[in-house]
Design a protein around this motif. Structure first.
Motif, PDB file in Angstrom:
ATOM      1  N   CYS A 123      26.855  46.291  -7.933  1.00 29.67           N
ATOM      2  CA  CYS A 123      26.060  47.570  -8.025  1.00 29.67           C
ATOM      3  C   CYS A 123      24.586  47.413  -8.135  1.00 29.67           C
ATOM      4  O   CYS A 123      23.847  48.434  -7.784  1.00 29.67           O
ATOM      5  N   GLU A 124      24.275  46.732  -9.053  1.00 30.69           N
ATOM      6  CA  GLU A 124      23.134  46.399  -9.546  1.00 30.69           C
ATOM      7  C   GLU A 124      22.143  45.860  -8.234  1.00 30.69           C
ATOM      8  O   GLU A 124      20.998  46.527  -7.988  1.00 30.69           O
ATOM      9  N   LEU A 125      22.703  44.940  -7.519  1.00 35.50           N
ATOM     10  CA  LEU A 125      22.008  44.393  -6.391  1.00 35.50           C
ATOM     11  C   LEU A 125      21.821  45.543  -5.222  1.00 35.50           C
ATOM     12  O   LEU A 125      20.894  45.646  -4.608  1.00 35.50           O
ATOM     13  N   ASN A 126      22.787  46.300  -5.160  1.00 37.56           N
ATOM     14  CA  ASN A 126      23.126  47.114  -3.821  1.00 37.56           C
ATOM     15  C   ASN A 126      23.069  48.492  -4.081  1.00 37.56           C
ATOM     16  O   ASN A 126      23.214  49.278  -3.072  1.00 37.56           O
ATOM     17  N   LYS A 127      22.903  48.830  -5.283  1.00 43.49           N
ATOM     18  CA  LYS A 127      22.719  50.316  -5.660  1.00 43.49           C
ATOM     19  C   LYS A 127      23.708  50.973  -5.369  1.00 43.49           C
ATOM     20  O   LYS A 127      23.712  52.283  -5.078  1.00 43.49           O
ATOM     21  N   ASN A 128      25.209  50.471  -5.366  1.00 45.02           N
ATOM     22  CA  ASN A 128      26.223  51.088  -5.296  1.00 45.02           C
ATOM     23  C   ASN A 128      26.781  51.750  -6.360  1.00 45.02           C
ATOM     24  O   ASN A 128      26.271  51.439  -7.804  1.00 45.02           O
ATOM     25  N   GLU A 129      27.722  52.622  -6.247  1.00 46.12           N
ATOM     26  CA  GLU A 129      28.275  53.175  -7.750  1.00 46.12           C
ATOM     27  C   GLU A 129      29.584  52.282  -8.142  1.00 46.12           C
ATOM     28  O   GLU A 129      30.101  51.800  -7.025  1.00 46.12           O
ATOM     29  N   PHE A 130      29.683  52.403  -9.613  1.00 46.17           N
ATOM     30  CA  PHE A 130      30.666  51.411  -9.867  1.00 46.17           C
ATOM     31  C   PHE A 130      31.983  51.892  -9.617  1.00 46.17           C
ATOM     32  O   PHE A 130      32.305  52.904  -9.511  1.00 46.17           O
ATOM     33  N   SER A 131      33.012  50.983  -8.879  1.00 45.91           N
ATOM     34  CA  SER A 131      34.235  51.616  -8.432  1.00 45.91           C
ATOM     35  C   SER A 131      35.497  50.697  -9.082  1.00 45.91           C
ATOM     36  O   SER A 131      35.419  49.448  -9.144  1.00 45.91           O
ATOM     37  N   LEU A 132      36.137  51.365  -9.941  1.00 44.41           N
ATOM     38  CA  LEU A 132      37.271  50.575 -10.735  1.00 44.41           C
ATOM     39  C   LEU A 132      38.354  50.168  -9.679  1.00 44.41           C
ATOM     40  O   LEU A 132      38.865  49.182  -9.850  1.00 44.41           O
ATOM     41  N   LYS A 133      38.558  50.836  -8.643  1.00 42.92           N
ATOM     42  CA  LYS A 133      39.324  50.590  -7.588  1.00 42.92           C
ATOM     43  C   LYS A 133      38.928  49.156  -7.026  1.00 42.92           C
ATOM     44  O   LYS A 133      39.873  48.382  -6.577  1.00 42.92           O
ATOM     45  N   LYS A 134      37.652  48.846  -6.787  1.00 42.24           N
ATOM     46  CA  LYS A 134      37.190  47.795  -6.108  1.00 42.24           C
ATOM     47  C   LYS A 134      37.458  46.652  -7.019  1.00 42.24           C
ATOM     48  O   LYS A 134      37.999  45.388  -6.704  1.00 42.24           O
ATOM     49  N   ALA A 135      37.075  47.070  -8.346  1.00 41.20           N
ATOM     50  CA  ALA A 135      37.358  45.837  -9.498  1.00 41.20           C
ATOM     51  C   ALA A 135      38.741  45.437  -9.290  1.00 41.20           C
ATOM     52  O   ALA A 135      39.074  44.191  -9.627  1.00 41.20           O
ATOM     53  N   SER A 136      39.662  46.602  -9.283  1.00 36.86           N
ATOM     54  CA  SER A 136      41.065  46.076  -9.432  1.00 36.86           C
ATOM     55  C   SER A 136      41.459  45.293  -8.173  1.00 36.86           C
ATOM     56  O   SER A 136      42.333  44.306  -8.308  1.00 36.86           O
ATOM     57  N   ASN A 137      41.165  45.871  -7.198  1.00 35.45           N
ATOM     58  CA  ASN A 137      41.376  45.051  -5.907  1.00 35.45           C
ATOM     59  C   ASN A 137      40.973  43.646  -5.926  1.00 35.45           C
ATOM     60  O   ASN A 137      41.758  42.635  -5.630  1.00 35.45           O
ATOM     61  N   LEU A 138      39.747  43.347  -6.384  1.00 31.18           N
ATOM     62  CA  LEU A 138      39.024  42.055  -6.479  1.00 31.18           C
ATOM     63  C   LEU A 138      39.915  40.997  -7.688  1.00 31.18           C
ATOM     64  O   LEU A 138      40.185  40.133  -7.424  1.00 31.18           O
ATOM     65  N   ALA A 139      40.419  41.869  -8.755  1.00 28.86           N
ATOM     66  CA  ALA A 139      40.936  41.045  -9.810  1.00 28.86           C
ATOM     67  C   ALA A 139      42.458  40.664  -9.547  1.00 28.86           C
ATOM     68  O   ALA A 139      42.842  39.606  -9.692  1.00 28.86           O
ATOM     69  N   ARG A 140      42.830  41.751  -8.277  1.00 29.79           N
ATOM     70  CA  ARG A 140      44.112  41.107  -7.811  1.00 29.79           C
ATOM     71  C   ARG A 140      44.221  39.840  -7.013  1.00 29.79           C
ATOM     72  O   ARG A 140      45.125  39.069  -7.021  1.00 29.79           O
ATOM     73  N   LEU A 141      43.114  39.702  -6.404  1.00 24.92           N
ATOM     74  CA  LEU A 141      42.879  38.500  -5.564  1.00 24.92           C
ATOM     75  C   LEU A 141      42.916  37.300  -6.347  1.00 24.92           C
ATOM     76  O   LEU A 141      43.144  36.168  -6.067  1.00 24.92           O
ATOM     77  N   GLY A 142      42.405  37.424  -7.583  1.00 25.30           N
ATOM     78  CA  GLY A 142      42.365  36.492  -8.529  1.00 25.30           C
ATOM     79  C   GLY A 142      43.889  35.992  -9.039  1.00 25.30           C
ATOM     80  O   GLY A 142      44.226  34.867  -9.214  1.00 25.30           O
ATOM     81  N   SER A 143      44.346  37.230  -9.915  1.00 24.11           N
ATOM     82  CA  SER A 143      45.817  36.958 -10.426  1.00 24.11           C
ATOM     83  C   SER A 143      46.277  38.461 -10.167  1.00 24.11           C
ATOM     84  O   SER A 143      45.582  39.467 -10.822  1.00 24.11           O
ATOM     85  N   GLY A 144      47.258  38.510  -9.614  1.00 17.92           N
ATOM     86  CA  GLY A 144      48.217  39.958  -9.219  1.00 17.92           C
ATOM     87  C   GLY A 144      48.194  40.822 -10.297  1.00 17.92           C
ATOM     88  O   GLY A 144      47.550  41.736 -10.413  1.00 17.92           O
TER      89      GLY A 144
END
Ligand code: PMV
Length: 334
Positions: A123-144
């Motif tokens: 978000c800081e680098l690309n000026k996007n809005e923080f997305s909890l869905k995106k964080a959840s999706n990425l967390a899933r790929l580390g550990s379901g």
């Protein structure tokens, strides 16, 4: 100055269990969990100019090469989602609020904290809005199970027609619909054994592929998700107890009947379950248990019964270490 972010994120305890996966970390059935409050990871990520080493990982301020390599692999897996990961090297520092040897699964808090840091940096680098869905999706790929920890309160992960907007790729929060009694629930974790798990959860998930009872277990967990969701909305504690205990025992039954079979519970686990059920029968106090992939017993109960239950634990289950946790508010930026 290098960019730096720091987040804390809690562990969670599943009420309906995720056990069995396919494809890229997608669940075979939906799961529902309480996000905890006390048991959490605190993680910082610093972006540094590209160096020889992609990731330098410190746990409790000590360099941990093995986990650093795991994070490196994880970053490479998710770099399609976060292209900035290709442009930097990383210093990652993490610590847990619960003792290393507490036998609490730390991958949920660790990967949810890391995913929150990475989405924040994006978000800081690309000026996007923080997305909890995106964080959840990425967390899933580390550990379901980590995907459920990015929200406070109660989350569901896994697509089911019974819950609107539920998805296999990320978890969603259920809080608005949930009865108030479940928003302040306690989870006192009785630490029976703090050794490293004898069977990793990824090996356990894999054994479900050849388990002759797995289809029935997945069907049961779909039904339990629907019934638990209704119980959570209605504030129906006796139905909550029935489903949560059934799910815990079904999880461990699956381990016992897999090939090869394995047993993670200990005699003390059974003793505590029996004592807890006796206490519940004698007093009508609505406590129940659940189990993670290990022998420790999670004792769940409403806030209004705190005094009696903690007295019971102190007198009847007093030879074990107890972590007094409860439903929490989810990750926090530090
Ligand atoms: O997220 P994993 O791959 O560590 O699997 C977690 C599995 C259980 O903790 C046993 C159940 C769950 O839903 O959290």
């Amino acid at each position: 100055m290098n960019r730096f972010v720091k987040w804390e994120s809690p562990s969670n305890i599943a009420l309906v269990k995720y056990w069995g996966k396919h494809n890229v970390q997608l669940p075979k059935n939906p799961s529902i969990s309480f996000t905890l409050s006390i048991s959490k990871s605190i993680t910082s990520v610093e972006l540094i100019p590209k160096a020889n080493k992609k990731v330098e990982f410190y746990f409790d301020n000590i360099l941990n090469v093995e986990f650093g390599l795991r994070i490196e692999k994880y970053l490479s897996n998710i770099s399609g989602e976060l292209p900035f990961l290709n442009d930097y090297s990383f210093v990652v520092k993490s610590t847990n609020t619960f003792p290393h040897s507490a036998g609490i699964a730390s991958s949920a808090s660790a990967f949810s904290a890391l995913a929150m840091c990475l989405v924040d940096l994006d978000c800081e680098l690309n000026k996007n809005e923080f997305s909890l869905k995106k964080a959840s999706n990425l967390a899933r790929l580390g550990s379901g199970s980590a995907c459920r920890s990015v929200y406070g309160g109660i989350s569901i992960w896994g697509k089911t027609q019974d819950i609107e907007n539920s998805a296999n790729e990320y978890a969603i929060p259920l809080n608005n619909e949930i009865h108030s009694v479940f928003q302040t629930y306690h989870d006192d974790i009785i630490i029976i054994d703090s050794d490293k798990k004898s069977v990793s959860s990824s090996a356990g998930h894999k054994l479900m592929d050849t388990n002759p009872y797995s289809t029935e277990k997945y069907n049961q967990s779909y039904i339990n998700t629907k019934l638990l969701y209704t119980a959570l909305k209605d504030g129906n504690i006796s139905e909550f107890i029935r489903i949560v205990e059934l799910e815990a025992l079904s999880l461990h039954s699956m381990m016992m009947v897999s090939n090869p079979s394995f047993i993670l519970i200990k005699p003390e686990t059974i003793n505590i379950i029996n004592k807890l059920r006796e206490f519940r029968n004698d007093t009508n106090i609505p406590i129940c248990f659940t189990l993670d992939a290990g022998p420790n017993v999670h004792i769940l109960y409403p806030d209004e019964n705190k005094k009696e239950v903690q007295k019971f634990i102190m007198s009847d289950i007093n030879k074990f270490r107890v972590i007094k946790d409860c439903v929490g508010k989810g990750p926090l930026k530090l």
